[in-house]
Design a protein around this motif. Structure first.
Motif, PDB file in Angstrom:
ATOM      1  N   PHE A   1       0.975  -1.067  -0.143  1.00 47.93           N
ATOM      2  CA  PHE A   1      -0.134   0.424   0.247  1.00 47.93           C
ATOM      3  C   PHE A   1       0.369   1.326   0.199  1.00 47.93           C
ATOM      4  O   PHE A   1       0.445   2.453  -0.646  1.00 47.93           O
ATOM      5  N   TYR A   2       1.500   1.648   1.064  1.00 48.07           N
ATOM      6  CA  TYR A   2       3.023   2.740   1.096  1.00 48.07           C
ATOM      7  C   TYR A   2       3.707   2.819  -0.978  1.00 48.07           C
ATOM      8  O   TYR A   2       3.847   3.927  -0.900  1.00 48.07           O
ATOM      9  N   LEU A   3       3.764   1.134  -0.664  1.00 53.75           N
ATOM     10  CA  LEU A   3       5.211   1.734  -1.963  1.00 53.75           C
ATOM     11  C   LEU A   3       3.766   1.636  -3.286  1.00 53.75           C
ATOM     12  O   LEU A   3       4.241   2.856  -4.000  1.00 53.75           O
TER      13      LEU A   3
ATOM     14  N   MET B   1       2.801   9.414  -5.420  1.00 53.20           N
ATOM     15  CA  MET B   1       2.127  10.764  -4.777  1.00 53.20           C
ATOM     16  C   MET B   1       2.767  11.813  -3.845  1.00 53.20           C
ATOM     17  O   MET B   1       2.548  12.473  -3.900  1.00 53.20           O
ATOM     18  N   MET B   2       3.669  10.829  -3.131  1.00 51.09           N
ATOM     19  CA  MET B   2       4.214  11.366  -1.699  1.00 51.09           C
ATOM     20  C   MET B   2       5.544  12.211  -2.348  1.00 51.09           C
ATOM     21  O   MET B   2       5.882  12.827  -1.488  1.00 51.09           O
ATOM     22  N   VAL B   3       6.382  11.509  -2.608  1.00 50.95           N
ATOM     23  CA  VAL B   3       7.819  12.481  -3.325  1.00 50.95           C
ATOM     24  C   VAL B   3       7.372  13.815  -4.145  1.00 50.95           C
ATOM     25  O   VAL B   3       6.023  13.796  -5.231  1.00 50.95           O
ATOM     26  N   PRO B   4       8.127  14.650  -4.096  1.00 49.78           N
ATOM     27  CA  PRO B   4       7.814  15.507  -5.035  1.00 49.78           C
ATOM     28  C   PRO B   4       7.911  15.449  -6.137  1.00 49.78           C
ATOM     29  O   PRO B   4       9.530  14.653  -6.766  1.00 49.78           O
ATOM     30  N   GLY B   5       7.525  16.109  -7.214  1.00 45.21           N
ATOM     31  CA  GLY B   5       7.148  16.303  -8.021  1.00 45.21           C
ATOM     32  C   GLY B   5       8.795  16.631  -9.080  1.00 45.21           C
ATOM     33  O   GLY B   5       9.600  15.720  -9.737  1.00 45.21           O
ATOM     34  N   VAL B   6       9.289  17.239  -8.459  1.00 47.64           N
ATOM     35  CA  VAL B   6      10.589  18.148  -8.466  1.00 47.64           C
ATOM     36  C   VAL B   6      11.998  16.658  -8.423  1.00 47.64           C
ATOM     37  O   VAL B   6      12.559  16.703  -9.473  1.00 47.64           O
ATOM     38  N   LEU B   7      11.939  15.788  -7.473  1.00 48.71           N
ATOM     39  CA  LEU B   7      12.629  15.499  -7.546  1.00 48.71           C
ATOM     40  C   LEU B   7      12.434  14.049  -8.151  1.00 48.71           C
ATOM     41  O   LEU B   7      13.820  13.701  -8.421  1.00 48.71           O
ATOM     42  N   LEU B   8      11.133  13.614  -8.031  1.00 52.27           N
ATOM     43  CA  LEU B   8      11.102  12.155  -8.762  1.00 52.27           C
ATOM     44  C   LEU B   8      11.039  12.665 -10.581  1.00 52.27           C
ATOM     45  O   LEU B   8      12.192  12.027 -10.935  1.00 52.27           O
TER      46      LEU B   8
ATOM     47  N   TYR C   1       2.380   8.688 -10.850  1.00 50.44           N
ATOM     48  CA  TYR C   1       2.522  10.539 -10.145  1.00 50.44           C
ATOM     49  C   TYR C   1       0.419   9.623 -10.539  1.00 50.44           C
ATOM     50  O   TYR C   1       0.145   9.951  -8.543  1.00 50.44           O
ATOM     51  N   THR C   2      -0.300   9.521 -11.180  1.00 58.21           N
ATOM     52  CA  THR C   2      -1.313   9.467 -10.970  1.00 58.21           C
ATOM     53  C   THR C   2      -2.029   7.484 -10.606  1.00 58.21           C
ATOM     54  O   THR C   2      -3.143   7.705 -10.156  1.00 58.21           O
ATOM     55  N   TYR C   3      -1.239   7.090 -10.440  1.00 56.73           N
ATOM     56  CA  TYR C   3      -1.476   5.795 -10.240  1.00 56.73           C
ATOM     57  C   TYR C   3      -1.883   5.563  -8.543  1.00 56.73           C
ATOM     58  O   TYR C   3      -3.585   4.739  -8.250  1.00 56.73           O
ATOM     59  N   PRO C   4      -1.693   6.647  -8.116  1.00 56.24           N
ATOM     60  CA  PRO C   4      -1.621   6.247  -6.748  1.00 56.24           C
ATOM     61  C   PRO C   4      -3.120   6.635  -6.335  1.00 56.24           C
ATOM     62  O   PRO C   4      -3.925   6.347  -6.050  1.00 56.24           O
ATOM     63  N   PHE C   5      -3.660   7.969  -7.134  1.00 54.64           N
ATOM     64  CA  PHE C   5      -4.978   8.431  -7.274  1.00 54.64           C
ATOM     65  C   PHE C   5      -5.681   7.651  -7.195  1.00 54.64           C
ATOM     66  O   PHE C   5      -6.865   7.705  -6.884  1.00 54.64           O
ATOM     67  N   ALA C   6      -6.008   7.071  -8.628  1.00 54.64           N
ATOM     68  CA  ALA C   6      -6.650   6.353  -8.758  1.00 54.64           C
ATOM     69  C   ALA C   6      -6.706   4.882  -7.978  1.00 54.64           C
ATOM     70  O   ALA C   6      -7.985   4.498  -7.961  1.00 54.64           O
ATOM     71  N   PHE C   7      -5.841   4.545  -7.324  1.00 55.96           N
ATOM     72  CA  PHE C   7      -5.768   3.458  -7.042  1.00 55.96           C
ATOM     73  C   PHE C   7      -6.388   3.730  -5.281  1.00 55.96           C
ATOM     74  O   PHE C   7      -7.803   2.756  -5.351  1.00 55.96           O
ATOM     75  N   LEU C   8      -6.234   4.468  -4.454  1.00 54.59           N
ATOM     76  CA  LEU C   8      -7.297   5.034  -3.519  1.00 54.59           C
ATOM     77  C   LEU C   8      -8.688   5.504  -4.062  1.00 54.59           C
ATOM     78  O   LEU C   8      -9.633   5.452  -3.005  1.00 54.59           O
TER      79      LEU C   8
END
Length: 285
Positions: A111-113, A118-125, A153-160
């Motif tokens: 789950f956290y993976l 969506m938690m890691v900043p987009g600039v860093l990723l 980035y968007t996969y976690p939103f769809a999952f939640l």
């Protein structure tokens, strides 16, 4: 009683400020977009109202010193990238949420993976992906490396979204179909999917809009063929003209149109789901 009234007025005032802060920029953008052309930058109050800058955006205005916005191919890339991201993220999110309906070992870690994207900043990723691509001698493209990060980035939103839908799902409906001897695949197509379709629509909307507006991840991984947000930023960084605001109004109206279509489809899906639930035995027989 007096304190309750004061609390209500305070909440109403706060809500009004929030709405003004949320939609104020759109109102200002809309007003400035109707100023007279073809010369001059943003100005207020409006001296003379005109639709020149809307004509400028769609390419039917007379030639002026203001260059057309480089949004033709960039808009196509953004829409294509958003559509592909929407499909992949929604499918992955639905399948993953379906798997989480049953407890399995390591579910918390998985789950956290998933939500890590969506938690890691987009600039860093984006920077990390760019460095990895350079080290592996992989070309950075909007349809390759940028697409991969958009999905991450968007996969976690769809999952939640789908996880919330499945948590409210009535398993007895599926069990009734299984008791009638319906195979699991047919049960999912005829029973489960129609009932979760409103959630699927929500996941699709999330994935599409997030990918369509994504900037930092695309900036580092999109390569030389820019998407629309980056093209607009490149124009904005040089000089501001009202054609940017006209394009912003058109884009916002496009978003409202998507929301309208989403609302219509959601209403149709809800009505069909109710009818299907009431006649479930006839439907799966």
């Amino acid at each position: 009683m007096y304190h309750l009234i004061r609390l209500r007025w305070g909440l109403a005032f706060y809500t009004g400020l929030f709405i003004a802060f949320l939609y104020g920029p759109f109102v200002v953008m809309g007003l400035i977009s109707f100023q007279q052309g073809p010369e001059g930058g943003p100005q207020f109050p409006i001296i003379e109202w005109s639709t020149f800058w809307y004509q400028h955006v769609i390419g039917i205005a007379p030639v002026s010193r203001v260059a057309p916005l480089p949004i033709g191919e960039a808009l196509f890339r953004s829409l294509s990238l958003a559509f592909a991201t929407m499909v992949v993220s929604t499918v992955l999110g639905t399948l993953t949420a379906q798997a989480f309906r049953s407890k399995f070992k390591g579910s918390g870690f998985v789950f956290y993976l998933v939500v890590l994207g969506m938690m890691v900043p987009g600039v860093l990723l984006g920077l990390g992906m760019a460095l990895v691509a350079d080290q592996m001698d992989v070309a950075r493209t909007w349809w390759g490396t940028a697409f991969l990060l958009h999905v991450v980035y968007t996969y976690p939103f769809a999952f939640l979204v789908m996880l919330a839908i499945f948590n409210r799902f009535d398993k007895s409906v599926e069990e009734a179909a299984w008791m009638l001897g319906v195979p699991p695949g047919r049960t999912f197509r005829k029973v489960t999917f129609p009932m979760i379709f409103p959630g699927v629509l929500s996941a699709m909307l999330f994935a599409f809009t997030l990918s369509y507006d994504e900037f930092p991840r695309t900036l580092f991984t999109g390569g030389s063929e820019v998407t629309m947000p980056i093209a607009i930023y490149g124009t904005f960084a040089v000089e501001i003209h009202p054609n940017l605001f006209a394009f912003g109004v058109l884009t916002t109206l496009f978003s409202f149109a998507l929301l309208t279509v989403y609302g219509v489809l959601m209403g149709m899906s809800t009505r069909r789901s109710r009818l299907r639930t009431s006649g479930i035995q006839e439907d799966v027989a």
